[in-house]
Design a protein around this motif. Structure first.
Motif, PDB file in Angstrom:
ATOM      1  N   VAL A  12       0.861  -1.173   0.000  1.00  0.00           N
ATOM      2  CA  VAL A  12       0.000   0.000   0.000  1.00  0.00           C
ATOM      3  C   VAL A  12       0.903   1.230   0.000  1.00  0.00           C
ATOM      4  CG1 VAL A  12      -1.767   1.291   1.243  1.00  0.00           C
ATOM      5  CG2 VAL A  12      -1.819  -1.216   1.241  1.00  0.00           C
ATOM      6  N   ARG A  14       2.458   4.786   0.479  1.00  0.00           N
ATOM      7  CA  ARG A  14       2.327   5.878   1.441  1.00  0.00           C
ATOM      8  C   ARG A  14       2.303   7.239   0.745  1.00  0.00           C
ATOM      9  NH1 ARG A  14       3.645   4.188   6.903  1.00  0.00           N
ATOM     10  NH2 ARG A  14       3.478   6.420   7.386  1.00  0.00           N
ATOM     11  N   PRO A 332      -9.869   2.869  14.101  1.00  0.00           N
ATOM     12  CA  PRO A 332      -8.810   2.525  13.154  1.00  0.00           C
ATOM     13  C   PRO A 332      -7.646   3.503  13.192  1.00  0.00           C
ATOM     14  CG  PRO A 332     -10.947   2.195  12.141  1.00  0.00           C
ATOM     15  CD  PRO A 332     -11.205   2.861  13.463  1.00  0.00           C
ATOM     16  N   ALA A 334      -5.347   4.003  10.703  1.00  0.00           N
ATOM     17  CA  ALA A 334      -4.879   4.511   9.410  1.00  0.00           C
ATOM     18  C   ALA A 334      -4.972   6.030   9.271  1.00  0.00           C
ATOM     19  CB  ALA A 334      -5.625   3.826   8.272  1.00  0.00           C
ATOM     20  N   PRO A 335      -6.094   6.676   9.655  1.00  0.00           N
ATOM     21  CA  PRO A 335      -6.145   8.137   9.494  1.00  0.00           C
ATOM     22  C   PRO A 335      -5.088   8.871  10.311  1.00  0.00           C
ATOM     23  CG  PRO A 335      -8.347   7.236   9.837  1.00  0.00           C
ATOM     24  CD  PRO A 335      -7.382   6.136  10.139  1.00  0.00           C
ATOM     25  N   ILE A 337      -2.104   7.597  11.214  1.00  0.00           N
ATOM     26  CA  ILE A 337      -0.803   7.338  10.593  1.00  0.00           C
ATOM     27  C   ILE A 337      -0.583   8.316   9.441  1.00  0.00           C
ATOM     28  CG2 ILE A 337       0.503   5.649   9.247  1.00  0.00           C
ATOM     29  CD1 ILE A 337      -0.852   3.470  10.977  1.00  0.00           C
ATOM     30  N   ALA A 338      -1.636   8.551   8.656  1.00  0.00           N
ATOM     31  CA  ALA A 338      -1.546   9.518   7.555  1.00  0.00           C
ATOM     32  C   ALA A 338      -1.358  10.930   8.082  1.00  0.00           C
ATOM     33  CB  ALA A 338      -2.795   9.423   6.687  1.00  0.00           C
ATOM     34  N   ASN A 349       1.506   0.649  11.289  1.00  0.00           N
ATOM     35  CA  ASN A 349       0.384   0.025  11.986  1.00  0.00           C
ATOM     36  C   ASN A 349       0.804  -1.354  12.464  1.00  0.00           C
ATOM     37  OD1 ASN A 349       0.295  -1.104   9.213  1.00  0.00           O
ATOM     38  ND2 ASN A 349      -1.497  -2.165  10.014  1.00  0.00           N
ATOM     39  N   VAL A 352      -5.362  -3.372  12.746  1.00  0.00           N
ATOM     40  CA  VAL A 352      -6.252  -2.281  12.322  1.00  0.00           C
ATOM     41  C   VAL A 352      -6.143  -1.057  13.211  1.00  0.00           C
ATOM     42  CG1 VAL A 352      -8.672  -1.630  12.009  1.00  0.00           C
ATOM     43  CG2 VAL A 352      -7.866  -3.866  11.223  1.00  0.00           C
ATOM     44  N   ASN A 353      -6.027  -1.253  14.522  1.00  0.00           N
ATOM     45  CA  ASN A 353      -6.176  -0.113  15.427  1.00  0.00           C
ATOM     46  C   ASN A 353      -4.950   0.170  16.297  1.00  0.00           C
ATOM     47  OD1 ASN A 353      -6.578  -2.456  16.953  1.00  0.00           O
ATOM     48  ND2 ASN A 353      -7.877  -1.398  18.425  1.00  0.00           N
ATOM     49  N   ILE A 355      -1.117   1.889  16.369  1.00  0.00           N
ATOM     50  CA  ILE A 355       0.005   2.621  15.797  1.00  0.00           C
ATOM     51  C   ILE A 355       1.275   1.994  16.352  1.00  0.00           C
ATOM     52  CG2 ILE A 355       1.203   4.831  15.693  1.00  0.00           C
ATOM     53  CD1 ILE A 355      -1.514   6.207  16.031  1.00  0.00           C
TER      54      ILE A 355
END
Length: 380
Positions: A12, A14, A332, A334-335, A337-338, A349, A352-353, A355
């Motif tokens: 995926v 980045r 989650p 992901a948001p 981390i971004a 990650n 899923v949840n 960091i």
């Protein structure tokens, strides 16, 4: 664009292209700097482009690049000796390969050869690689199911569950494979009682204890190997990631309960090559001379203290050991981390949840302050 066009799309993206690194920082193709708390998934143990590693690789590249295991080599011989000064007690022989998955694959073969048993006990949430045997030992169904049927005889127990472990180790089990700190599975440390029980049961019932220290080894948890902090003496120890500060390498260390191997029973074309061994020798030397594991032990305590002080209803738990840090969220990851990346902090990650932070061991207190500030900003 070229990577997207010609690659297989197995990662995926980045959204940034990294072109340079120094210490705990990397720069993208636009010249923007990031504090790298991924260390390229934990491999840049001494930070990016450490001068000692750069010099060792450069000198060796001008001397001898390739040398198979059929011939002796000075760098390989010296690395064997260097590792004997840092490996846990009882590990006296080493096989060099190219990655953590290869190390775990070899460990499973060596255990089967030694015991004559096909059964293996692994842990739920455990991750050991993506090759056939290592993938079978990996619990997460999303990794395994597309490639089944895999190897038979694997049993998965809840991590840190001593009763389940006791019930699972029957006379058909040849090996128990565990991470001392689960990485991909959410950064979950093993309890001392659970790991000691695993060692005891393996000794009593004729199985071999394989400890996967691919991610936790070489100073990352505050000791050279995580098993040292809990007093465990594995029969087989697998290593990779930080062993050569970013140069591809893996290794398997064996104790006296593992059978002597014969030529042809296992092998590798590139394992133990001069370049990798030179990089690993430089890494071990710097770790010892600067006592970086002790610095990790000291500063990680400060890092955990500051992370746990972040006032956020989104944080369920901060856990881990040394510079294996997991921040479990109530939503989650992901948001966030971004969002961290947008502010100049690279994190990973772990499920899923969670960091996950795997920073270089050279992280300073100022770096910790910066990382905490950014995480506090995005999680409040």
């Amino acid at each position: 664009m070229l990577e997207a066009r010609y690659g297989l799309g197995l990662y995926v993206s980045r959204g940034i292209t990294l072109v340079r690194g120094a210490g705990a920082y990397v720069w993208d193709s636009d010249g923007r700097r990031y504090l790298d708390c991924t260390a390229a998934y934990g491999v840049a143990s001494l930070g990016h482009c450490h001068p000692a590693v750069v010099e060792a690789i450069s000198q060796q590249a001008a001397t001898l690049i390739a040398c198979s295991g059929s011939f002796g080599n000075d760098q390989r011989a010296q690395l064997y000796a260097d590792l004997m000064t840092v490996l846990p007690y009882g590990l006296t022989r080493v096989f060099f390969c190219n990655s953590g998955a290869e190390a775990n694959e070899a460990a499973l073969k060596f255990a089967r050869l030694t015991t004559g048993r096909h059964g293996v006990v692994a842990a739920q949430r455990g991750f050991h690689g993506r090759t056939a045997g290592a993938l079978t030992a990996t619990w997460e169904p999303k990794y395994r199911e597309p490639f089944e049927p895999l190897l038979p005889g694997f049993t998965y127990i809840p991590y840190n569950d001593e009763a389940a472990l006791d019930a699972a180790i029957t006379d058909e089990i040849g090996a128990v494979i565990l991470e001392v700190v689960q990485g991909e599975g959410g950064v979950r440390p093993g309890t001392t009682a659970f790991l000691h029980r695993a060692q005891q049961l393996c000794r009593e019932r004729g199985a071999l204890l394989i400890l996967d220290e691919v991610q936790s080894g070489f100073g990352r948890t505050g000791t050279f190997f995580a098993c040292e902090a809990v007093g465990i003496e594995p029969d087989i120890l697998t290593m990779a990631k930080g062993i050569a500060s970013g140069f591809p390498m893996g290794a398997v260390a064996l104790g006296e309960r593992v059978a002597k191997l014969s030529p042809g029973q296992h092998g590798t074309t590139f394992g133990g090559g001069p370049l990798a061994c030179a990089a690993a020798r430089a890494t071990v030397r710097v770790l010892k001379e600067t006592n970086l594991p002790a610095q990790v032990e000291r500063l990680s305590g400060l890092f955990f203290e500051r992370l746990r002080a972040i006032p956020s209803h989104r944080i369920r738990e901060v856990r881990g050991r040394g510079y294996m840090i997991g921040i479990e969220l109530t939503e989650p990851a992901a948001p966030y981390i971004a969002a961290a990346q947008e502010r100049g902090l690279l994190v990973l990650n772990a499920g899923v949840n969670v960091i996950r932070l795997l920073p270089p061991l050279v992280l300073t207190e100022e770096d910790i302050t910066l990382a905490t500030m950014i995480l506090k900003e995005i999680l409040r």
